[in-house]
Scaffold this motif. Structure first.
Motif, PDB file in Angstrom:
ATOM      1  N   LEU A 152      41.792  57.293 108.647  1.00  0.00           N
ATOM      2  CA  LEU A 152      41.820  58.708 108.290  1.00  0.00           C
ATOM      3  C   LEU A 152      42.662  58.976 107.042  1.00  0.00           C
ATOM      4  O   LEU A 152      42.745  60.118 106.580  1.00  0.00           O
ATOM      5  CB  LEU A 152      42.370  59.533 109.461  1.00  0.00           C
ATOM      6  N   GLY A 153      43.317  57.954 106.541  1.00  0.00           N
ATOM      7  CA  GLY A 153      44.136  58.126 105.334  1.00  0.00           C
ATOM      8  C   GLY A 153      45.448  58.830 105.582  1.00  0.00           C
ATOM      9  O   GLY A 153      46.003  59.440 104.651  1.00  0.00           O
ATOM     10  N   ALA A 154      45.980  58.715 106.805  1.00  0.00           N
ATOM     11  CA  ALA A 154      47.199  59.443 107.170  1.00  0.00           C
ATOM     12  C   ALA A 154      48.438  58.688 106.714  1.00  0.00           C
ATOM     13  O   ALA A 154      49.270  58.233 107.518  1.00  0.00           O
ATOM     14  CB  ALA A 154      47.220  59.686 108.680  1.00  0.00           C
ATOM     15  N   GLY A 155      48.594  58.554 105.398  1.00  0.00           N
ATOM     16  CA  GLY A 155      49.671  57.754 104.844  1.00  0.00           C
ATOM     17  C   GLY A 155      51.061  58.308 105.093  1.00  0.00           C
ATOM     18  O   GLY A 155      52.029  57.537 105.171  1.00  0.00           O
ATOM     19  N   ALA A 156      51.211  59.624 105.220  1.00  0.00           N
ATOM     20  CA  ALA A 156      52.538  60.212 105.429  1.00  0.00           C
ATOM     21  C   ALA A 156      53.083  59.828 106.796  1.00  0.00           C
ATOM     22  O   ALA A 156      54.240  59.412 106.926  1.00  0.00           O
ATOM     23  CB  ALA A 156      52.465  61.734 105.277  1.00  0.00           C
ATOM     24  N   PHE A 157      52.268  59.973 107.834  1.00  0.00           N
ATOM     25  CA  PHE A 157      52.701  59.568 109.174  1.00  0.00           C
ATOM     26  C   PHE A 157      52.968  58.072 109.221  1.00  0.00           C
ATOM     27  O   PHE A 157      53.983  57.609 109.763  1.00  0.00           O
ATOM     28  CB  PHE A 157      51.637  59.940 110.206  1.00  0.00           C
ATOM     29  N   LEU A 158      52.065  57.279 108.651  1.00  0.00           N
ATOM     30  CA  LEU A 158      52.193  55.824 108.728  1.00  0.00           C
ATOM     31  C   LEU A 158      53.407  55.314 107.966  1.00  0.00           C
ATOM     32  O   LEU A 158      53.985  54.283 108.331  1.00  0.00           O
ATOM     33  CB  LEU A 158      50.916  55.171 108.200  1.00  0.00           C
ATOM     34  N   ALA A 159      53.821  56.012 106.928  1.00  0.00           N
ATOM     35  CA  ALA A 159      55.031  55.612 106.209  1.00  0.00           C
ATOM     36  C   ALA A 159      56.248  55.668 107.133  1.00  0.00           C
ATOM     37  O   ALA A 159      57.078  54.755 107.144  1.00  0.00           O
ATOM     38  CB  ALA A 159      55.237  56.510 104.992  1.00  0.00           C
ATOM     39  N   VAL A 160      56.343  56.728 107.913  1.00  0.00           N
ATOM     40  CA  VAL A 160      57.466  56.875 108.847  1.00  0.00           C
ATOM     41  C   VAL A 160      57.426  55.767 109.898  1.00  0.00           C
ATOM     42  O   VAL A 160      58.459  55.203 110.276  1.00  0.00           O
ATOM     43  CB  VAL A 160      57.423  58.259 109.531  1.00  0.00           C
ATOM     44  N   ALA A 161      56.235  55.443 110.392  1.00  0.00           N
ATOM     45  CA  ALA A 161      56.084  54.469 111.486  1.00  0.00           C
ATOM     46  C   ALA A 161      56.212  53.023 111.022  1.00  0.00           C
ATOM     47  O   ALA A 161      56.284  52.109 111.849  1.00  0.00           O
ATOM     48  CB  ALA A 161      54.735  54.684 112.166  1.00  0.00           C
ATOM     49  N   ARG A 162      56.277  52.788 109.733  1.00  0.00           N
ATOM     50  CA  ARG A 162      56.138  51.441 109.181  1.00  0.00           C
ATOM     51  C   ARG A 162      57.182  50.459 109.696  1.00  0.00           C
ATOM     52  O   ARG A 162      56.890  49.288 109.936  1.00  0.00           O
ATOM     53  CB  ARG A 162      56.208  51.526 107.652  1.00  0.00           C
ATOM     54  N   ALA A 163      58.415  50.910 109.894  1.00  0.00           N
ATOM     55  CA  ALA A 163      59.499  49.997 110.263  1.00  0.00           C
ATOM     56  C   ALA A 163      59.619  49.786 111.764  1.00  0.00           C
ATOM     57  O   ALA A 163      60.468  49.001 112.204  1.00  0.00           O
ATOM     58  CB  ALA A 163      60.828  50.519 109.715  1.00  0.00           C
ATOM     59  N   ASN A 164      58.807  50.461 112.555  1.00  0.00           N
ATOM     60  CA  ASN A 164      58.915  50.321 114.010  1.00  0.00           C
ATOM     61  C   ASN A 164      58.586  48.894 114.441  1.00  0.00           C
ATOM     62  O   ASN A 164      57.584  48.308 114.018  1.00  0.00           O
ATOM     63  CB  ASN A 164      57.953  51.278 114.710  1.00  0.00           C
ATOM     64  N   GLU A 165      59.414  48.342 115.307  1.00  0.00           N
ATOM     65  CA  GLU A 165      59.179  46.988 115.805  1.00  0.00           C
ATOM     66  C   GLU A 165      57.914  46.932 116.655  1.00  0.00           C
ATOM     67  O   GLU A 165      57.132  45.979 116.573  1.00  0.00           O
ATOM     68  CB  GLU A 165      60.381  46.532 116.625  1.00  0.00           C
ATOM     69  N   HIS A 166      57.702  47.952 117.490  1.00  0.00           N
ATOM     70  CA  HIS A 166      56.533  47.994 118.359  1.00  0.00           C
ATOM     71  C   HIS A 166      55.462  48.856 117.706  1.00  0.00           C
ATOM     72  O   HIS A 166      55.713  49.993 117.333  1.00  0.00           O
ATOM     73  CB  HIS A 166      56.916  48.563 119.726  1.00  0.00           C
ATOM     74  N   ARG A 167      54.270  48.348 117.599  1.00  0.00           N
ATOM     75  CA  ARG A 167      53.198  49.056 116.894  1.00  0.00           C
ATOM     76  C   ARG A 167      52.497  50.008 117.852  1.00  0.00           C
ATOM     77  O   ARG A 167      51.309  49.868 118.150  1.00  0.00           O
ATOM     78  CB  ARG A 167      52.194  48.058 116.304  1.00  0.00           C
ATOM     79  N   ASP A 168      53.239  50.980 118.371  1.00  0.00           N
ATOM     80  CA  ASP A 168      52.656  51.905 119.351  1.00  0.00           C
ATOM     81  C   ASP A 168      52.752  53.367 118.909  1.00  0.00           C
ATOM     82  O   ASP A 168      52.568  54.271 119.712  1.00  0.00           O
ATOM     83  CB  ASP A 168      53.300  51.738 120.725  1.00  0.00           C
ATOM     84  N   ALA A 169      53.057  53.592 117.638  1.00  0.00           N
ATOM     85  CA  ALA A 169      53.107  54.960 117.139  1.00  0.00           C
ATOM     86  C   ALA A 169      51.690  55.518 117.002  1.00  0.00           C
ATOM     87  O   ALA A 169      50.706  54.774 116.903  1.00  0.00           O
ATOM     88  CB  ALA A 169      53.821  55.016 115.795  1.00  0.00           C
ATOM     89  N   GLY A 170      51.590  56.826 116.982  1.00  0.00           N
ATOM     90  CA  GLY A 170      50.294  57.455 116.779  1.00  0.00           C
ATOM     91  C   GLY A 170      50.344  58.939 117.081  1.00  0.00           C
ATOM     92  O   GLY A 170      51.408  59.497 117.363  1.00  0.00           O
ATOM     93  N   ILE A 171      49.201  59.578 117.016  1.00  0.00           N
ATOM     94  CA  ILE A 171      49.088  61.019 117.248  1.00  0.00           C
ATOM     95  C   ILE A 171      48.243  61.248 118.499  1.00  0.00           C
ATOM     96  O   ILE A 171      47.107  60.772 118.585  1.00  0.00           O
ATOM     97  CB  ILE A 171      48.472  61.737 116.037  1.00  0.00           C
TER      98      ILE A 171
END
Length: 526
Positions: A229-248
């Motif tokens: 979806l091109g949601a680069g702003a949200f993904l920038a914040v989530a980038r450093a998370n150890e667990h890849r479970d971020a989302g909307i």
């Protein structure tokens, strides 16, 4: 550790009967509200205390208290069982916030007592004012007895209230009081959970369970979906998370009666489950409470819960931006240029302004559905706390003619808001030499206003929008009727905004009659 609070089974009974000693003895504790207006002699307060149960004792205590000035409250114990009784003197001109605060203080006089059955009575009050004080005390009692998460090896004993009997002129909308209490309790519970318990992944799982209970639709946009979806702003914040479970998360409620749908509502919440500040690391004092940075999402889902229980005549989508803002080699950095899902490019200034980044894409996605109204909630800026303290929250809108209604809802509900300017010339402070917009400024002047102007870039002009900066989400010792530091501010406010100020649709909200919450019973007696 339970991720969701247990369902409460409090009953509210409404009576109009003679206030006597027998009625008081039927309850574990009693609160009686009287008029605080001075009598012509300048000494007595309100109607004659001689007609109250245990009048001789009350009059004696009142005379003694008057020696120090006007009497606000008398707390004593009566009957052979030493049952607690509190008399509260209130002015008919009292605001909703003042009544809720007085009710919370009245409840505190019961400290050390186990109150399962509470009597709340009004004495000599006009029906409309009587209704207001009965509602305030009921609301305060429910808030005070709502269990909060406890991880002690020996959990503290908790006594939940089972029955509240209201006696006096007027009446209250018991359905609404109970629904708002459940929503507020949910918001406070989620916010209180430790960050190693309410991770992004566990939060999503809790919402899945809640959606099944409440009959909501549930969908989740994970990182892969957000990249598409091109949601680069949200993904920038989530980038450093150890667990890849971020989302909307998207929760969907649809009004059951399709003939009376008054509009389509989008609720949007910031759900930063822990905020280190990222590369621009917070100092310890500022980071200590940052598990609360998801309170905007908790308020959004609590509001959805309240409106669902009331069979609100809206179609509602609730969008929750769930991630952590961690530090690490993959963390986003100042001077990066990020593209959001609506194509707007953002020059990053400070990694601790992550909330507006996560909300940018969430608002852009929510508004693609063309809602009639968007309301977002976020613990967004310290500047709003500096401007208002923790007693008010800040409100911003792209509909200037709504400012009066927005503030009226705050005064009516007792969850007070103040509307800030949203003039376009503020945008000049966010001009970027390399991108469409700066994320924030270096000096942070008016950051609450600039954050709202930044978010405005992600809401189409044709979409009505209200942004609530939750300055009153955390106040030491509580606020109004709420006894806990985390207040759940916004559930009660939004219910008033929608159902009393009726910003959605042109038809008044009709109280639901078909759907009853589990364990709820309202009896009307003469």
């Amino acid at each position: 550790m339970e991720l969701l609070p247990a369902e409460r089974n409090a009953r509210i009974e409404q009576r109009k009967t003679r206030l006597n000693e027998r009625l008081l003895r039927e309850h574990d504790g009693s609160v009686i509200f009287c008029d605080a207006s001075s009598q012509p002699d300048g000494h007595s307060q309100g109607p004659s205390l001689a007609t109250l149960p245990f009048a001789a004792l009350i009059e004696k205590l009142h005379r003694e208290a008057q020696r120090s000035g006007p009497v606000g409250m008398i707390a004593t114990r009566v009957s052979p069982d030493a049952l607690p009784l509190t008399i509260v003197f209130v002015k008919p001109t009292a605001s909703a916030f003042e009544l809720l605060t007085a009710a919370a203080r009245a409840w505190k006089t019961f400290a050390g007592s186990s109150i399962r059955n509470l009597l709340v009575a009004s004495h000599g009050l006009e029906p409309a004012f009587s209704s207001r004080v009965l509602e305030a005390m009921t609301t305060a009692a429910l808030a005070a007895t709502a269990a909060m998460p406890a991880l002690k090896s020996k959990p503290p004993r908790h006594v939940d209230i089972e029955r509240i009997t209201l006696n006096g002129e007027g009446g209250i909308d018991a359905d609404r009081v109970l629904a708002v209490d459940r929503g507020n309790h949910l918001a406070r519970w989620l916010t209180t959970l430790p960050p190693n318990v309410l991770t992004s992944g566990n939060y999503r799982r809790a919402l899945t369970t809640l959606a099944r209970r409440c009959g909501w639709g549930f969908s989740f946009f994970n990182e892969a979906a957000l990249r598409r979806l091109g949601a680069g702003a949200f993904l920038a914040v989530a980038r450093a998370n150890e667990h890849r479970d971020a989302g909307i998360v998207r929760l969907r409620y649809r009004a059951r009666d399709r003939r009376r749908v008054a509009g389509k509502l989008a609720l949007v919440g910031k759900g930063i489950c822990f905020d280190t500040g990222g590369i621009n690391l917070k100092p310890h004092k500022s980071m200590y409470q940052m598990h609360e940075d998801m309170q905007g999402s908790a308020v959004a889902v609590g509001t959805l819960r309240a409106l669902t229980d009331l069979d609100a005549p809206y179609d509602i989508d609730c969008w929750l931006a769930l991630t952590e803002n961690e530090i690490g080699p993959r963390a986003y950095r100042p001077q990066e240029v990020i593209r959001a899902s609506n194509g707007v490019t953002i020059q990053v200034v400070h990694s601790d302004a992550e909330g507006r980044m996560a909300l940018a894409d969430t608002l852009a996605l929510a508004t693609r559905e063309k809602p009639s109204l968007v309301i977002d909630y976020a613990t967004l800026t310290g500047a709003c706390v500096m401007a208002l303290t923790e007693r008010f929250s800040g409100a911003f809108t792209n509909r200037p003619d709504w400012r009066t209604q927005i503030e009226l809802a705050g005064r009516a509900s007792g969850e007070r808001v103040w509307t800030f300017p949203m003039d376009e010339d503020f945008d000049a402070d966010l001009d970027s030499p390399v991108a469409d917009v700066l994320q924030c400024t270096l000096d942070s002047k008016g950051d609450h206003i600039l954050a709202a102007r930044f978010l405005n870039r992600f809401v189409p002009a044709e979409t009505p929008w209200i942004h609530i900066d939750l300055a009153a989400s955390n106040r030491s010792g509580g606020l109004g009727h709420i006894p806990t530091d985390f207040t759940g501010f916004g559930v009660r406010y939004t219910t008033s905004l929608l159902l009393d100020q009726q910003l959605l649709g042109d038809r008044p909200h009709k109280k639901a009659t078909g759907k009853q919450a589990a364990g709820k019973l309202v009896r009307l007696r003469k």
